[in-house]
Motif scaffolding. Structure first.
Motif, short mmCIF file in Angstrom:
data_model
loop_
_atom_site.label_atom_id
_atom_site.label_comp_id
_atom_site.label_asym_id
_atom_site.label_seq_id
_atom_site.Cartn_x
_atom_site.Cartn_y
_atom_site.Cartn_z
N UNK A 1 0.80 -1.22 0.00
CA UNK A 1 0.00 0.00 0.00
C UNK A 1 0.84 1.27 0.00
N UNK A 2 2.15 1.15 -0.17
CA UNK A 2 2.95 2.38 -0.19
C UNK A 2 3.20 2.82 -1.63
N UNK A 3 3.77 4.01 -1.76
CA UNK A 3 3.98 4.58 -3.08
C UNK A 3 4.90 3.71 -3.92
N UNK A 4 5.95 3.20 -3.30
CA UNK A 4 6.92 2.39 -4.04
C UNK A 4 6.25 1.14 -4.61
N UNK A 5 5.39 0.53 -3.80
CA UNK A 5 4.68 -0.65 -4.26
C UNK A 5 3.79 -0.34 -5.43
N UNK A 6 3.08 0.77 -5.35
CA UNK A 6 2.21 1.17 -6.44
C UNK A 6 3.02 1.40 -7.70
N UNK A 7 4.19 2.00 -7.53
CA UNK A 7 5.01 2.30 -8.70
C UNK A 7 5.51 1.00 -9.35
N UNK A 8 5.90 0.06 -8.52
CA UNK A 8 6.37 -1.21 -9.08
C UNK A 8 5.24 -1.93 -9.81
N UNK A 9 4.07 -1.92 -9.18
CA UNK A 9 2.92 -2.53 -9.83
C UNK A 9 2.64 -1.85 -11.17
N UNK A 10 2.70 -0.54 -11.16
CA UNK A 10 2.47 0.21 -12.39
C UNK A 10 3.49 -0.16 -13.45
N UNK A 11 4.73 -0.34 -13.02
CA UNK A 11 5.79 -0.69 -13.97
C UNK A 11 5.51 -2.05 -14.60
N UNK A 12 5.10 -2.99 -13.78
CA UNK A 12 4.84 -4.33 -14.32
C UNK A 12 3.67 -4.30 -15.30
N UNK A 13 2.61 -3.60 -14.90
CA UNK A 13 1.41 -3.60 -15.74
C UNK A 13 1.65 -2.83 -17.04
N UNK A 14 2.26 -1.67 -16.94
CA UNK A 14 2.54 -0.92 -18.17
C UNK A 14 3.55 -1.68 -19.02
N UNK A 15 4.40 -2.46 -18.36
CA UNK A 15 5.33 -3.31 -19.10
C UNK A 15 4.59 -4.30 -19.99
N UNK A 16 3.51 -4.84 -19.44
CA UNK A 16 2.68 -5.76 -20.23
C UNK A 16 2.07 -5.02 -21.42
N UNK A 17 1.63 -3.81 -21.16
CA UNK A 17 1.07 -3.00 -22.26
C UNK A 17 2.13 -2.78 -23.34
N UNK A 18 3.33 -2.41 -22.90
CA UNK A 18 4.42 -2.18 -23.84
C UNK A 18 4.73 -3.43 -24.65
N UNK A 19 4.70 -4.56 -23.95
CA UNK A 19 4.97 -5.83 -24.63
C UNK A 19 3.93 -6.06 -25.73
N UNK A 20 2.67 -5.80 -25.35
CA UNK A 20 1.59 -5.97 -26.33
C UNK A 20 1.81 -5.08 -27.55
N UNK A 21 2.20 -3.84 -27.29
CA UNK A 21 2.35 -2.89 -28.40
C UNK A 21 3.54 -3.25 -29.26
N UNK A 22 4.62 -3.63 -28.61
CA UNK A 22 5.82 -3.97 -29.38
C UNK A 22 5.62 -5.21 -30.25
N UNK A 23 4.75 -6.08 -29.76
CA UNK A 23 4.50 -7.32 -30.52
C UNK A 23 3.70 -7.04 -31.78
N UNK A 24 3.13 -5.86 -31.87
CA UNK A 24 2.33 -5.50 -33.04
C UNK A 24 3.17 -4.90 -34.14
N UNK A 25 4.41 -4.63 -33.82
CA UNK A 25 5.27 -3.91 -34.79
C UNK A 25 5.28 -4.64 -36.12
#
Lengths: 202, 202
Positions: free
Chosen positions: B178-202
């Motif tokens: 529930x701290x800011x660092x945890x939220x940031x890490x979670x955000x990094x992982x999830x946006x990473x998945x988004x990035x992966x999805x987008x890069x796979x469309x290249x």
DNA sequence: CGTTCAATGTAAGCGCCGCTTACACGAGTA
DNA sequence: TACTCGTGTAAGCGGCGCTTACATTGAACG
């Protein structure tokens, strides 16, 4: 004598009325005094059954989670014959649909003034049950070989963030259309992307 | 004479105090009377500057969106030399970070009692500005050939639901830590998945 | 420079709220 | 029958949003 001194089932009457008020006009506008008036009882009576206003909201939220759990369980049953990834998608759509159909209830259940974890054991239990559907469906999908590029934990995080995000987007009026059908279509598209991602990992 | 009859800049003082109260303890607990006391002024004075309590919250939310916009703009600048998909990820992380760092402000800005669209022109404008960053970054990415399997609209929906969802998950206490660092890490992982999805469309 | 006047403050009060305390009732039980 | 305990009432405390009537001021204007 027309009305007996003791109400008989005041607690239930209060919870029912509170649920109706929250559902129709949001938890902010819930007033114990108004509840008491509606039940034909003095303004101090509710405090015989609830320590304070938050305890009433807690009971309403518990009811909400029960219905939420039932909706998800029902969806999961209905889709028992479908492929596992599709079942995940269905579950996500059901999640969003509930939020769209009962926005005020959903906000109470997950919002800031939502009764915090650990205060009410019954609430904790039903909340836990409702939260178990998505991980279970994802576990099934992974067992079938889908979405195995990520760990189960990561997959749960991703899926949960997605569906909760779509729900929040809709509730906050940031989605394109603001009716239930629009929310459902949005949910279908977004969970479709999730399904696509998982199937590509096969 | 120790205190002049006219405050001089009461409106600003009220907004500042209100922003502090909302930031620290949430918008629910904002009281115009308490604000007036803090400003050393009678309880009726605030109504010379705001039609009602919601108008004060509206001003606070406007401030919030200004800071939100600034945070996103700053992130976008910092990442100017990075590949476009990575810039999308950075933006998503910044979105979540703001929500985690200023949960009460974020809830006011997007929550149910958020001043509705159309009430305050200034609020509408700054909200529109803040909301333009993500679509812009996604447009850039698509122009570079990423994520072109989906339409821009679908991509925006998906990305927005993802980051808003992570923010909501964290704010609703459903994320692991529930701290800011945890939220940031979670955000990094999830946006990473988004990035992966987008890069796979290249 | 004196008047006027609109902006901005005060004082008091209305009805609502959450919650507490002291007391009244009445159904079940010894 | 008497007692007790769960559940209701009555009254009141302080706080709230908001309104109305009145007070004070700085600035614009003749």
């Amino acid at each position: 004598m027309s009305t007996p001194y003791h109400h008989g089932s005041l607690r239930d009457a209060l919870v029912d009325a509170a649920t109706q008020v929250v559902t129709e006009t949001g938890s902010e506008s819930l007033s114990l005094r108004a509840l008491a008036r509606r039940a034909g009882v003095s303004s101090g009576a509710p405090y015989r059954h609830f320590t304070d206003r938050d305890a009433v909201l807690c009971a309403v939220a518990t009811n909400g989670f029960r219905r939420f759990d039932a909706a998800l369980a029902n969806t999961d049953e209905q889709s028992a014959t479908l492929p596992p990834v599709e079942r995940v998608e269905q579950l996500g759509v059901a999640y969003v649909r509930f939020a769209a159909e009962e926005p005020n209830l959903f906000r109470l259940m997950f919002g800031p003034l939502a009764p915090r974890v650990g205060v009410d054991a019954e609430l904790d239990e039903v909340r836990r049950r409702a939260g178990a559907h998505l991980p279970r469906a994802l576990t099934r999908a992974q067992a079938a070989g889908f979405g195995t590029d990520s760990s189960l934990e990561e997959l749960v995080e991703l899926a949960w963030a997605l569906v909760h995000g779509v729900a929040a987007l809709h509730l906050d009026g940031l989605a394109g259309s603001s009716d239930v059908a629009g929310a459902e279509q949005l949910a279908r598209r977004v969970t479709g992307q999730l399904g696509r991602l998982m199937r590509s990992d096969k």
